[in-house]
Motif scaffolding. Structure first.
Motif, PDB file in Angstrom:
ATOM      1  N   VAL A 101     -77.503 -47.432 -21.586  1.00 16.42           N
ATOM      2  CA  VAL A 101     -78.920 -47.763 -21.737  1.00 16.42           C
ATOM      3  C   VAL A 101     -79.324 -48.595 -20.523  1.00 16.42           C
ATOM      4  CG1 VAL A 101     -80.661 -48.899 -23.168  1.00 16.42           C
ATOM      5  CG2 VAL A 101     -78.678 -47.807 -24.260  1.00 16.42           C
ATOM      6  N   THR A 102     -80.336 -48.108 -19.797  1.00 18.73           N
ATOM      7  CA  THR A 102     -80.823 -48.826 -18.624  1.00 18.73           C
ATOM      8  C   THR A 102     -81.954 -49.763 -19.057  1.00 18.73           C
ATOM      9  OG1 THR A 102     -80.279 -46.945 -17.235  1.00 18.73           O
ATOM     10  CG2 THR A 102     -81.836 -48.536 -16.319  1.00 18.73           C
ATOM     11  N   VAL A 103     -81.837 -51.037 -18.719  1.00 14.90           N
ATOM     12  CA  VAL A 103     -82.891 -52.004 -19.045  1.00 14.90           C
ATOM     13  C   VAL A 103     -83.525 -52.454 -17.724  1.00 14.90           C
ATOM     14  CG1 VAL A 103     -83.451 -54.169 -20.216  1.00 14.90           C
ATOM     15  CG2 VAL A 103     -81.573 -52.756 -21.075  1.00 14.90           C
ATOM     16  N   GLY A 104     -84.834 -52.220 -17.578  1.00 17.76           N
ATOM     17  CA  GLY A 104     -85.467 -52.535 -16.294  1.00 17.76           C
ATOM     18  C   GLY A 104     -86.966 -52.687 -16.422  1.00 17.76           C
ATOM     19  N   GLY A 105     -87.681 -52.311 -15.345  1.00 15.84           N
ATOM     20  CA  GLY A 105     -89.138 -52.456 -15.302  1.00 15.84           C
ATOM     21  C   GLY A 105     -89.549 -53.714 -14.548  1.00 15.84           C
ATOM     22  N   VAL A 106     -90.854 -53.758 -14.187  1.00 17.81           N
ATOM     23  CA  VAL A 106     -91.340 -54.912 -13.400  1.00 17.81           C
ATOM     24  C   VAL A 106     -91.249 -56.217 -14.183  1.00 17.81           C
ATOM     25  CG1 VAL A 106     -92.940 -53.602 -11.931  1.00 17.81           C
ATOM     26  CG2 VAL A 106     -93.737 -54.497 -14.148  1.00 17.81           C
ATOM     27  N   GLY A 107     -91.106 -56.123 -15.486  1.00 13.46           N
ATOM     28  CA  GLY A 107     -91.124 -57.332 -16.318  1.00 13.46           C
ATOM     29  C   GLY A 107     -89.776 -57.994 -16.502  1.00 13.46           C
ATOM     30  N   VAL A 108     -88.726 -57.515 -15.806  1.00 15.52           N
ATOM     31  CA  VAL A 108     -87.428 -58.190 -15.965  1.00 15.52           C
ATOM     32  C   VAL A 108     -86.896 -58.665 -14.616  1.00 15.52           C
ATOM     33  CG1 VAL A 108     -86.842 -56.830 -18.020  1.00 15.52           C
ATOM     34  CG2 VAL A 108     -85.928 -56.139 -15.818  1.00 15.52           C
ATOM     35  N   ASP A 109     -86.251 -59.831 -14.645  1.00 15.03           N
ATOM     36  CA  ASP A 109     -85.626 -60.362 -13.430  1.00 15.03           C
ATOM     37  C   ASP A 109     -84.146 -60.017 -13.354  1.00 15.03           C
ATOM     38  OD1 ASP A 109     -88.003 -61.456 -12.620  1.00 15.03           O
ATOM     39  OD2 ASP A 109     -87.631 -63.410 -13.573  1.00 15.03           O
ATOM     40  N   ASN A 110     -83.597 -59.559 -14.466  1.00 19.29           N
ATOM     41  CA  ASN A 110     -82.165 -59.244 -14.484  1.00 19.29           C
ATOM     42  C   ASN A 110     -81.946 -57.847 -15.083  1.00 19.29           C
ATOM     43  OD1 ASN A 110     -79.362 -59.620 -14.308  1.00 19.29           O
ATOM     44  ND2 ASN A 110     -79.261 -60.425 -16.412  1.00 19.29           N
ATOM     45  N   PRO A 111     -82.350 -56.785 -14.326  1.00 14.04           N
ATOM     46  CA  PRO A 111     -82.167 -55.437 -14.858  1.00 14.04           C
ATOM     47  C   PRO A 111     -80.682 -55.091 -14.959  1.00 14.04           C
ATOM     48  CG  PRO A 111     -82.865 -55.347 -12.560  1.00 14.04           C
ATOM     49  CD  PRO A 111     -82.884 -56.793 -12.954  1.00 14.04           C
ATOM     50  N   GLY A 112     -80.389 -54.096 -15.761  1.00 14.72           N
ATOM     51  CA  GLY A 112     -78.971 -53.723 -15.880  1.00 14.72           C
ATOM     52  C   GLY A 112     -78.792 -52.376 -16.541  1.00 14.72           C
ATOM     53  N   ILE A 113     -77.598 -51.837 -16.359  1.00 12.12           N
ATOM     54  CA  ILE A 113     -77.219 -50.604 -17.058  1.00 12.12           C
ATOM     55  C   ILE A 113     -76.070 -50.992 -17.973  1.00 12.12           C
ATOM     56  CG2 ILE A 113     -76.354 -48.244 -16.804  1.00 12.12           C
ATOM     57  CD1 ILE A 113     -77.553 -48.211 -13.990  1.00 12.12           C
ATOM     58  N   TYR A 114     -76.297 -50.800 -19.263  1.00 11.20           N
ATOM     59  CA  TYR A 114     -75.322 -51.265 -20.246  1.00 11.20           C
ATOM     60  C   TYR A 114     -74.654 -50.075 -20.921  1.00 11.20           C
ATOM     61  CZ  TYR A 114     -77.817 -55.675 -19.792  1.00 11.20           C
ATOM     62  OH  TYR A 114     -78.398 -56.803 -19.298  1.00 11.20           O
ATOM     63  N   ASP A 115     -73.339 -50.032 -20.862  1.00 16.98           N
ATOM     64  CA  ASP A 115     -72.621 -49.056 -21.660  1.00 16.98           C
ATOM     65  C   ASP A 115     -72.753 -49.467 -23.128  1.00 16.98           C
ATOM     66  OD1 ASP A 115     -70.487 -46.768 -21.293  1.00 16.98           O
ATOM     67  OD2 ASP A 115     -69.846 -48.033 -22.973  1.00 16.98           O
ATOM     68  N   ILE A 116     -72.838 -48.500 -24.004  1.00 18.07           N
ATOM     69  CA  ILE A 116     -73.025 -48.818 -25.423  1.00 18.07           C
ATOM     70  C   ILE A 116     -71.883 -49.717 -25.936  1.00 18.07           C
ATOM     71  CG2 ILE A 116     -71.899 -46.753 -26.396  1.00 18.07           C
ATOM     72  CD1 ILE A 116     -75.268 -47.817 -27.598  1.00 18.07           C
ATOM     73  N   ALA A 117     -70.683 -49.501 -25.383  1.00 16.79           N
ATOM     74  CA  ALA A 117     -69.535 -50.323 -25.793  1.00 16.79           C
ATOM     75  C   ALA A 117     -69.753 -51.777 -25.361  1.00 16.79           C
ATOM     76  CB  ALA A 117     -68.246 -49.771 -25.189  1.00 16.79           C
ATOM     77  N   ASP A 118     -70.376 -51.976 -24.171  1.00 19.30           N
ATOM     78  CA  ASP A 118     -70.654 -53.351 -23.718  1.00 19.30           C
ATOM     79  C   ASP A 118     -71.664 -54.016 -24.643  1.00 19.30           C
ATOM     80  OD1 ASP A 118     -69.038 -52.833 -21.587  1.00 19.30           O
ATOM     81  OD2 ASP A 118     -70.698 -52.384 -20.206  1.00 19.30           O
ATOM     82  N   LEU A 119     -72.685 -53.255 -25.043  1.00 23.35           N
ATOM     83  CA  LEU A 119     -73.685 -53.833 -25.949  1.00 23.35           C
ATOM     84  C   LEU A 119     -73.021 -54.288 -27.244  1.00 23.35           C
ATOM     85  CD1 LEU A 119     -76.742 -51.406 -25.555  1.00 23.35           C
ATOM     86  CD2 LEU A 119     -76.596 -53.785 -24.804  1.00 23.35           C
ATOM     87  N   HIS A 120     -72.108 -53.462 -27.732  1.00 21.87           N
ATOM     88  CA  HIS A 120     -71.383 -53.840 -28.953  1.00 21.87           C
ATOM     89  C   HIS A 120     -70.549 -55.094 -28.731  1.00 21.87           C
ATOM     90  CE1 HIS A 120     -71.976 -49.820 -31.013  1.00 21.87           C
ATOM     91  NE2 HIS A 120     -72.178 -50.703 -31.958  1.00 21.87           N
ATOM     92  N   ALA A 121     -69.936 -55.178 -27.549  1.00 26.22           N
ATOM     93  CA  ALA A 121     -69.053 -56.318 -27.281  1.00 26.22           C
ATOM     94  C   ALA A 121     -69.850 -57.607 -27.073  1.00 26.22           C
ATOM     95  CB  ALA A 121     -68.198 -56.017 -26.055  1.00 26.22           C
ATOM     96  N   GLU A 122     -71.025 -57.478 -26.452  1.00 29.23           N
ATOM     97  CA  GLU A 122     -71.781 -58.673 -26.077  1.00 29.23           C
ATOM     98  C   GLU A 122     -72.650 -59.230 -27.194  1.00 29.23           C
ATOM     99  OE1 GLU A 122     -73.975 -57.728 -22.488  1.00 29.23           O
ATOM    100  OE2 GLU A 122     -72.101 -57.042 -21.566  1.00 29.23           O
ATOM    101  N   HIS A 123     -72.982 -58.404 -28.171  1.00 24.63           N
ATOM    102  CA  HIS A 123     -73.917 -58.853 -29.205  1.00 24.63           C
ATOM    103  C   HIS A 123     -73.311 -58.690 -30.596  1.00 24.63           C
ATOM    104  CE1 HIS A 123     -77.144 -59.026 -26.232  1.00 24.63           C
ATOM    105  NE2 HIS A 123     -76.741 -57.841 -25.802  1.00 24.63           N
ATOM    106  N   ASP A 124     -73.700 -59.600 -31.480  1.00 30.89           N
ATOM    107  CA  ASP A 124     -73.281 -59.462 -32.876  1.00 30.89           C
ATOM    108  C   ASP A 124     -74.038 -58.301 -33.511  1.00 30.89           C
ATOM    109  OD1 ASP A 124     -71.619 -61.616 -32.698  1.00 30.89           O
ATOM    110  OD2 ASP A 124     -73.165 -63.053 -33.352  1.00 30.89           O
ATOM    111  N   ILE A 125     -73.353 -57.541 -34.321  1.00 26.57           N
ATOM    112  CA  ILE A 125     -74.007 -56.471 -35.077  1.00 26.57           C
ATOM    113  C   ILE A 125     -74.482 -57.072 -36.402  1.00 26.57           C
ATOM    114  CG2 ILE A 125     -73.721 -54.218 -36.183  1.00 26.57           C
ATOM    115  CD1 ILE A 125     -73.551 -54.071 -33.139  1.00 26.57           C
ATOM    116  N   GLU A 126     -75.782 -56.951 -36.655  1.00 27.26           N
ATOM    117  CA  GLU A 126     -76.355 -57.527 -37.876  1.00 27.26           C
ATOM    118  C   GLU A 126     -76.669 -56.434 -38.891  1.00 27.26           C
ATOM    119  OE1 GLU A 126     -79.494 -60.269 -37.135  1.00 27.26           O
ATOM    120  OE2 GLU A 126     -78.398 -61.281 -35.522  1.00 27.26           O
ATOM    121  N   ASN A 127     -76.693 -56.822 -40.152  1.00 33.23           N
ATOM    122  CA  ASN A 127     -77.025 -55.882 -41.232  1.00 33.23           C
ATOM    123  C   ASN A 127     -78.450 -56.171 -41.702  1.00 33.23           C
ATOM    124  OD1 ASN A 127     -74.352 -55.011 -41.155  1.00 33.23           O
ATOM    125  ND2 ASN A 127     -73.746 -56.614 -42.593  1.00 33.23           N
TER     126      ASN A 127
END
Ligand code: MTE
Length: 312
Positions: A101-127
């Motif tokens: 998932v690519t996160v970008g646009g003029v409204g971000v100062d820290n754009p990035g390309i996140y592998d789905i596995a990284d998103l899982h690793a970096e964030h808590d999964i909530e119910n």
């Protein structure tokens, strides 16, 4: 009233209740019993017209979570066909790993390309146990698993140009038999305030099972106070932008679908009533609630509740 987790019956308990209900029904009058099963049969017919007649009954509480097999087999995902059963019956051609998932646009100062596995690793999964209301006047209750969108946006360091968030979904005719139905990728959008609202989720699972192809694997948007067409599936880009994104359904039919699409029983769709909803997997209709039951949490986001612009 916002929906509390305690109002929702978990699937196992629901199954148990159903069995008990099934037993009980044997001794009840036939019309009630046949009503239950008639609606289940209706589920199997993707072309069944919505039955919009009849009295709405106020059975909003207690809420029963929709069974997983029903959530996974009654879908809108036009890239896999227009019928409700087409997405679940389509060959499993969507490649969900690797996925980024690519996160970008003029409204971000820290754009990035996140592998789905990284998103899982970096964030808590909530119910999150949420009502789900489709603009077509049917509803479910879905126990989602996912990452609050606010956490993903925060990591991208939004700046003062971030007024809206634009979502773009996978557009690939090798993986999707009907990829080009809208002449391009499915686009959705939220205001930045809606996007960072604590109820807004990037879902990766349902009932602790990964999302299926038909439910928008591997990651989709969930905004429980809005009509279901806002819940873009299989997202590949999230851009923070200055201009209001022109979402797919708004482009398709601007008379009937707009940007905000907040649920409101008082503003009817031009072709049908939004006052009540058919509860998929159940045998009743229930009254539709403003903001789908989440008014206490989100009504402050909209300055004028009599303005139709917010409700289609
Ligand atoms: N996302 C994409 N990419 N393509 C679609 O056709 N349909 C939308 C939304 N997200 C759609 C989509 C509509 S109209 C609805 S109601 C919900 O997905 C349905 O989600 P569900 O099938 O998981 O219930």
């Amino acid at each position: 009233m916002p929906v509390k987790s305690s109002d929702i019956t978990p699937q196992a308990l629901f199954m148990q209740r159903r069995r008990m209900l099934g037993l009980g029904l044997a001794s009840l009058s036939l019309p009630l019993a046949s009503g239950l099963f008639a609606d289940e049969e209706e589920l199997l017919d993707p072309d069944a017209p919505l039955s919009l007649g009849g009295q709405a009954v106020a059975v909003n509480k207690p809420i029963t979570a929709t069974r997983l097999d029903i959530i996974n087999s009654y879908n809108n995902y036009y890239e896999f066909g227009f019928g409700k059963e087409d997405p679940s019956q389509a060959p499993k051609t969507l490649i969900t790993s690797p996925w980024s998932v690519t996160v970008g646009g003029v409204g971000v100062d820290n754009p990035g390309i996140y592998d789905i596995a990284d998103l899982h690793a970096e964030h808590d999964i909530e119910n999150r146990l949420y009502r789900f209301r489709c603009v077509e006047a049917w509803s479910m209750v879905v126990p989602w698993n996912g990452i609050p969108l606010a956490a993903i946006i925060k990591a991208a360091k939004p700046n003062s140009k971030a007024k809206y968030v634009r979502f773009e979904t996978l557009y690939d005719d090798k993986q999707m038999p009907n990829a080009n139905w809208a002449g391009g990728p499915y686009i959705e959008g939220l205001t930045i305030a809606e996007a960072v609202h604590p109820l807004t989720l990037m879902a990766t699972g349902i009932y602790d099972e990964p999302l299926q192809q038909q439910t928008g694997a591997p990651i989709r948007l969930v905004v429980p106070w809005k009509y279901g067409f806002k819940y873009a599936k299989s997202i590949v880009r999230i851009d923070l932008v200055e201009e209001m994104p022109r979402n797919t359904w708004w482009r398709q039919n601007p008379q009937e679908y707009g940007f905000y699409a907040n649920v409101n029983p008082k503003f009817n769709h031009p072709r049908w009533s939004q006052a009540s909803e058919r509860v998929v997997g159940s045998f009743g209709r229930q009254k539709t609630l403003i903001f789908n039951g989440y008014a206490d949490d989100v009504a402050y986001l909209y300055p004028d509740l009599s303005d139709r612009r917010y409700f289609y």
